[in-house]
Motif scaffolding. Structure first.
Motif, PDB file in Angstrom:
ATOM      1  N   ALA A  12      -1.554  -4.813  -1.457  1.00 55.13           N
ATOM      2  CA  ALA A  12      -2.217  -5.499  -2.572  1.00 55.13           C
ATOM      3  C   ALA A  12      -1.145  -6.353  -3.245  1.00 55.13           C
ATOM      4  N   THR A  24      -3.148  -5.113   6.428  1.00 58.05           N
ATOM      5  CA  THR A  24      -4.352  -5.529   5.702  1.00 58.05           C
ATOM      6  C   THR A  24      -3.916  -6.073   4.348  1.00 58.05           C
ATOM      7  N   TYR A  74      -4.706  -7.831   0.570  1.00 56.86           N
ATOM      8  CA  TYR A  74      -5.582  -8.169  -0.555  1.00 56.86           C
ATOM      9  C   TYR A  74      -4.752  -8.918  -1.590  1.00 56.86           C
ATOM     10  N   VAL A  90      -4.588  -9.446  -5.607  1.00 54.75           N
ATOM     11  CA  VAL A  90      -5.081  -8.849  -6.859  1.00 54.75           C
ATOM     12  C   VAL A  90      -4.392  -9.589  -7.993  1.00 54.75           C
ATOM     13  N   SER A 105     -10.231 -16.648  -8.968  1.00 48.84           N
ATOM     14  CA  SER A 105     -10.157 -16.552  -7.502  1.00 48.84           C
ATOM     15  C   SER A 105     -10.171 -17.918  -6.822  1.00 48.84           C
ATOM     16  N   GLU A 147     -13.907 -11.675  -0.266  1.00 48.11           N
ATOM     17  CA  GLU A 147     -14.022 -10.277  -0.709  1.00 48.11           C
ATOM     18  C   GLU A 147     -12.659  -9.582  -0.762  1.00 48.11           C
ATOM     19  N   ARG A 148     -11.610 -10.275  -0.301  1.00 52.80           N
ATOM     20  CA  ARG A 148     -10.258  -9.694  -0.372  1.00 52.80           C
ATOM     21  C   ARG A 148      -9.405 -10.343  -1.458  1.00 52.80           C
ATOM     22  N   ILE A 149     -10.029 -11.210  -2.269  1.00 54.82           N
ATOM     23  CA  ILE A 149      -9.325 -11.786  -3.420  1.00 54.82           C
ATOM     24  C   ILE A 149      -9.995 -11.270  -4.691  1.00 54.82           C
ATOM     25  N   LEU A 165      -9.712   0.070  -3.831  1.00 49.86           N
ATOM     26  CA  LEU A 165      -9.113  -0.173  -2.517  1.00 49.86           C
ATOM     27  C   LEU A 165      -8.722   1.128  -1.823  1.00 49.86           C
TER      28      LEU A 165
END
Length: 266
Positions: A6, A154, A156, A158, A163, A181-183, A198
């Motif tokens: 993240a 993976t 993300y 945050v 966004s 969907e990952r921001i 998460l």
């Protein structure tokens, strides 16, 4: 076991201080036009220079507007409308921002949501009219684009940035598309709550959170539920020597250098 990272955006992936300061200057001129009567380019440039020094105090973008105005009031006593401007220094802002902010918000009659909306509107208009210049006022830190492109972890994002701005910069500057969907941007809730989401979603992955704000990492440490996260303070971001020294004394936090960032993401 795989890895999940993240990542904060401003101060970790992107050096956005130039753009956020210029956007704040534009927005301040819209919000408080009379303040800029007699303000010349030399004074504007002084404010922009100081903005890089005080940038570590900013948690959410709208605070840049407050800092532009406060710096102007410090430099030009005749326009001062706050009780805190007299005798205030840049060092004083760095030390006392959390106390100063509510005072000036009240004395100037400002509200957070209004300033957030204005800051976003000014950015949107700049992007619409001259995307190339807006993009050019930002830069990604060296090595970060390749780290994001070639990682097997993976990822993300945050961030307290909206966004759509983070997405535009990743695409334009790094050639990287991170699925929406990952921001997790402004309005997604506190970062500690995002991290809880998460870890529920990705049980079995090794969890890493990289930030440049010590206060945010301390918030995570204050949540026992988040004990499974590995925490990193990026020493290339918007933090001070004093904060880095404090972080070094906290066992949960590892201080990460930019040269080690891409190795970490692997």
């Amino acid at each position: 076991m795989g890895d999940l990272y993240a990542l904060d955006f401003d101060g970790v992936i992107c050096d956005s201080c130039g753009e956020s300061s210029l956007s704040a200057m534009k927005a301040a001129k819209v919000r408080w036009p009379a303040l800029f009567n007699g303000v010349d380019s030399t004074l504007e440039n002084w404010v922009l220079d100081q903005m890089r020094i005080v940038r570590p105090v900013v948690e959410t973008g709208y605070e840049n507007l407050l800092l532009v105005r406060l710096l102007l009031e410090m430099r030009v006593p005749s326009i001062r409308k706050s009780s805190v401007g007299e005798g205030l220094t840049v060092e004083g802002i760095l030390e006392k921002w959390s106390d100063l902010k509510p005072v000036i918000m009240e004395e100037w009659g400002e509200d957070r949501d209004g300033l957030i909306d204005l800051f976003a509107k000014v950015r949107d208009e700049w992007m619409d009219h001259d995307l190339k210049t807006w993009i050019g006022a930002n830069r990604l830190y060296p090595g970060v684009p390749d780290a994001l492109k070639f990682t097997s972890s993976t990822i993300y994002v945050v961030t307290t940035k909206q966004s759509r701005f983070a997405d535009a910069l990743l695409r334009e500057l790094a050639g990287v598309t991170i699925p929406p969907e990952r921001i997790f941007g402004l309005g997604s809730g506190p970062k500690v709550e995002v991290l809880k989401q998460l870890q529920k979603k990705h049980q079995g992955l090794k969890l890493h959170f990289l930030e440049d704000r010590l206060a945010t990492l301390k918030n995570v440490i204050g949540e026992p539920e988040l004990n499974g996260w590995n925490l990193y303070l990026g020493d290339w971001g918007y933090n001070t020597q004093k904060e880095r020294e404090e972080a070094a004394s906290i066992s949960r936090i590892q201080i990460l250098q930019l040269s080690d960032f891409s190795k970490k993401l692997k």
